[in-house]
Design a protein around this motif. Sequence first.
Motif, PDB file in Angstrom:
ATOM      1  N   LEU A 299       0.375  -1.505  -0.118  1.00  0.00           N
ATOM      2  CA  LEU A 299      -0.300  -0.188   0.029  1.00  0.00           C
ATOM      3  C   LEU A 299       0.552   1.276  -0.031  1.00  0.00           C
ATOM      4  CD1 LEU A 299      -2.930   0.858   0.181  1.00  0.00           C
ATOM      5  CD2 LEU A 299      -3.055   1.050   2.738  1.00  0.00           C
ATOM      6  N   TRP A 300       1.716   0.814   0.612  1.00  0.00           N
ATOM      7  CA  TRP A 300       3.032   2.223   0.485  1.00  0.00           C
ATOM      8  C   TRP A 300       3.868   2.516  -1.179  1.00  0.00           C
ATOM      9  CZ3 TRP A 300       5.511   5.767   4.080  1.00  0.00           C
ATOM     10  CH2 TRP A 300       6.759   6.185   4.683  1.00  0.00           C
ATOM     11  N   ILE A 301       3.981   1.541  -1.122  1.00  0.00           N
ATOM     12  CA  ILE A 301       3.952   1.646  -2.769  1.00  0.00           C
ATOM     13  C   ILE A 301       2.968   2.470  -3.853  1.00  0.00           C
ATOM     14  CG2 ILE A 301       4.927  -0.011  -4.775  1.00  0.00           C
ATOM     15  CD1 ILE A 301       6.748  -1.667  -2.884  1.00  0.00           C
ATOM     16  N   GLU A 302       1.679   1.697  -3.502  1.00  0.00           N
ATOM     17  CA  GLU A 302       0.557   2.009  -4.180  1.00  0.00           C
ATOM     18  C   GLU A 302      -0.094   3.191  -3.666  1.00  0.00           C
ATOM     19  OE1 GLU A 302      -3.945   1.370  -3.626  1.00  0.00           O
ATOM     20  OE2 GLU A 302      -2.857  -0.390  -3.657  1.00  0.00           O
ATOM     21  N   LYS A 303       0.136   4.471  -2.651  1.00  0.00           N
ATOM     22  CA  LYS A 303      -0.584   5.633  -2.707  1.00  0.00           C
ATOM     23  C   LYS A 303       1.436   6.065  -2.495  1.00  0.00           C
ATOM     24  CE  LYS A 303      -3.380   6.107   0.281  1.00  0.00           C
ATOM     25  NZ  LYS A 303      -4.345   6.159   1.167  1.00  0.00           N
TER      26      LYS A 303
END
Length: 351
Positions: free
Chosen positions: A221-225
Amino acid sequence: MNTAATQWRRGLVVGKFCPLHRGHMLVIDSALAACDEVIVISYTKPEFAGCGRALREAWLRALYPQVRVLVLDDTSLAALQGGATAVRVPHNDAPDAEQRDFCGWLCLDVLGVTVDAVFTSEDYGDGFARALSAYFAARRGPGAAVEHVCVDRARAQVAVSGTAIRADPHAMRALMHPLVYASFVRKVCLLGGESSGKTTLAAALALELNSVWAPEFGRELWIEKDGALVFADMLAIGRTQLAREQALLPHATRWLVCDTSPLTTLFYSDAMFGHADPALRDLAAQPYDSTLLCAPDFAFVQDGTRRDEGFRQRQHAWYVAELTRRGLPFTLVQGTPAQRLAQACARLAAT
């Protein structure tokens, strides 16, 4: 309710179900095919390790939501009697007559019904049916006799033994529904600061164990956001991580490898926002059967998403302090990837 043509109005299946296996399921399925309504009663005294009352009830309700389920121990039976203990669960070694009267009492006094057929895969089924017929007649007057339906007595369709499954559930997993087998899988949690080799070890350990692993959703999620996480994401990350583990348990073998836990999310919530949702703190108390902490003993690698060496050391120190404070034992794994894998395997073999 079975909508197909049926032979009996109400059928009964009784067993320990320690654990529920495909032989039991064949009997229950046969009852469902032949009856409008099926009652399943489970009790055992003493209990068998890993097959407690609540777990047996969960298996039955999940796999047979259409069945009327009654799973008992002395505590739950006392609750059904308003806290009284006039009737208690018979010991497994109690005489047949006591066991049969108990089942008859459960049908009439607890469930308020009689049954027309009893389904078993055992020789005792004929005597059980006759005893139920006599019990119902004595309490409610003469009626149709309870019939015994014997299902796969020779174990030709399902060659299974509860004793053998309890001795090695992993070797016998094919004889259990995946949902039931999942209850025997243990979880190992890998923790570690950023750039501590945690994910590399998780993948290698799962491969070594011929099992599966739950990747770290928070990192995804960190990478996605692009790092723009908000406070509400923290609880969502913790919940999603545990949901992934639950979904993977039926596919694991002996051990499910968990790349992080909600404890990690708790750390990031405090570090990023200065506080954490109480629900996330509850999730962080999720128990694991073994915990491995990866040491920050090699050069920090910046992949564009990580902080720095100082943050890695701070995170490692927090894990040590927090695990110690919670009284959770952990094993520090360190050295080369091969050394870490060997240490992890040795720890699990000793657990």
